[in-house]
Scaffold this active site. Structure first.
Site, PDB file in Angstrom:
ATOM      1  N   SER A  75       0.844  -1.186   0.000  1.00 56.16           N
ATOM      2  CA  SER A  75       0.000   0.000   0.000  1.00 56.16           C
ATOM      3  C   SER A  75       0.880   1.237   0.000  1.00 56.16           C
ATOM      4  O   SER A  75       2.031   1.184   0.463  1.00 56.16           O
ATOM      5  CB  SER A  75      -0.893   0.007   1.249  1.00 56.16           C
ATOM      6  OG  SER A  75      -1.555   1.244   1.393  1.00 56.16           O
ATOM      7  N   TYR A 105      -2.831  -0.500  10.165  1.00 56.45           N
ATOM      8  CA  TYR A 105      -2.738  -0.918   8.769  1.00 56.45           C
ATOM      9  C   TYR A 105      -1.424  -0.423   8.161  1.00 56.45           C
ATOM     10  O   TYR A 105      -0.690  -1.179   7.516  1.00 56.45           O
ATOM     11  CB  TYR A 105      -3.931  -0.382   7.987  1.00 56.45           C
ATOM     12  CG  TYR A 105      -3.934  -0.737   6.522  1.00 56.45           C
ATOM     13  CD1 TYR A 105      -4.287  -2.013   6.102  1.00 56.45           C
ATOM     14  CD2 TYR A 105      -3.589   0.204   5.547  1.00 56.45           C
ATOM     15  CE1 TYR A 105      -4.303  -2.346   4.760  1.00 56.45           C
ATOM     16  CE2 TYR A 105      -3.594  -0.117   4.202  1.00 56.45           C
ATOM     17  CZ  TYR A 105      -3.957  -1.393   3.811  1.00 56.45           C
ATOM     18  OH  TYR A 105      -3.957  -1.732   2.475  1.00 56.45           O
TER      19      TYR A 105
END
Length: 280
Positions: free
Chosen positions: A141, A154
């Site tokens: 990501s 995350y």
């Protein structure tokens, strides 16, 4: 560099029942690859395999369980032979203030996003090294470099993925085994439901799938989507802290504000951050 043809290559994709994994499998199959999709939602992964082009098969896979991951890789090899490419795609995300995050959600994100990748690499890379060839592509990501408010754990898991793969890549240098990490911004999947994109455009699963195919055909370590994110993050690192903070406040979305007062993520987080099956 001449593109490496995908026809006939064996590719295993984790978290393949929906979203990025499913679209990646579809495009790989259309390019002639033999594709195994794994997911802990057994019904969904078999349904997806039946709806995708010929050359796609669905298998049970829980990336948080070493026995399950081992069985998945063995089943793929029993069907088609040695795995040429492993795509680590499975991932989960909880969004909200760090102090409000349930302990179970913290543990789940680290177990799937970080430990799942480590598990896959440790199981697949030694076999590839023995053969002198192979490629592991991991969907990380942009949070690997940028940490939006509301995505602390995350982002930590994706920071960890990037650091782990960087070290493994150094160990595998000269072995014939390639390591790649793809770092997209916000992608239009259920995982990102309700979140904002900041200054970047919203990506689709097809954008990431195209990047996966491109990096398999022409291997490189880092791929950012959009492409300017990597240079921007590197440039920002040379700025004084105050200027860097101001820049990131303008460009990086505040996800706490984005999801505040809504229930749009409730169903996703209930299904994917618990012990009940669910896909990305």
């Amino acid at each position: 560099m001449r593109p490496r043809p995908l026809a006939g290559r064996v590719v295993a994709v984790t978290g393949g029942a929906c979203g990025i994994g499913r679209e990646t499998a579809r495009r790989l199959a259309l390019a002639g690859a033999r594709v195994a999709i794994g997911d802990r939602d057994a019904e969904a992964v078999r349904t997806a395999a039946g709806e995708l082009p010929d050359g796609v098969a669905g298998f049970d896979l829980d990336v948080t369980d070493s026995a399950s991951f081992t069985a998945f890789l063995a089943a793929v090899e029993d069907r088609w032979g040695p795995i040429d490419v492993l795509v680590n795609n499975a991932g989960v995300m909880w969004v909200g203030g760090f102090a409000d995050e349930p302990e179970s959600a913290t543990a789940r994100q680290l177990d799937v996003n970080l430990h799942g990748v480590i598990r896959g690499v440790k199981l697949a890379a030694p076999r590839m090294r023995e053969r002198g060839r192979g490629h592991i592509v991991t969907i990380a990501s942009a949070a690997s470099k940028l940490s939006p408010p509301g995505e602390a754990t995350y982002a930590a898991s994706k920071h960890g993925v990037y650091g782990y793969l960087k070290g493994v890549r150094a160990e595998l240098r000269g072995s014939g085994v390639r390591i790649s990490v793809i770092m997209p911004g916000v992608v239009d999947t259920e995982l990102a439901a309700g979140t904002a994109t900041g200054a970047a455009r919203l990506l689709g699963p097809a954008d990431v799938a195209r990047a996966v195919i491109a990096v398999i055909e022409r291997p490189r370590f880092e791929v950012f989507l959009p492409g300017y994110v990597g240079p921007l993050a590197a440039w920002a690192d040379v700025l004084p802290q105050r200027a860097r903070d101001l820049l990131f406040r303008v460009l990086v979305p505040d996800q706490i504000r984005s999801v505040s007062g809504t229930s749009v993520r409730r169903a996703y987080e209930s299904r994917n951050l618990s012990d009940t099956p669910g896909g990305e």
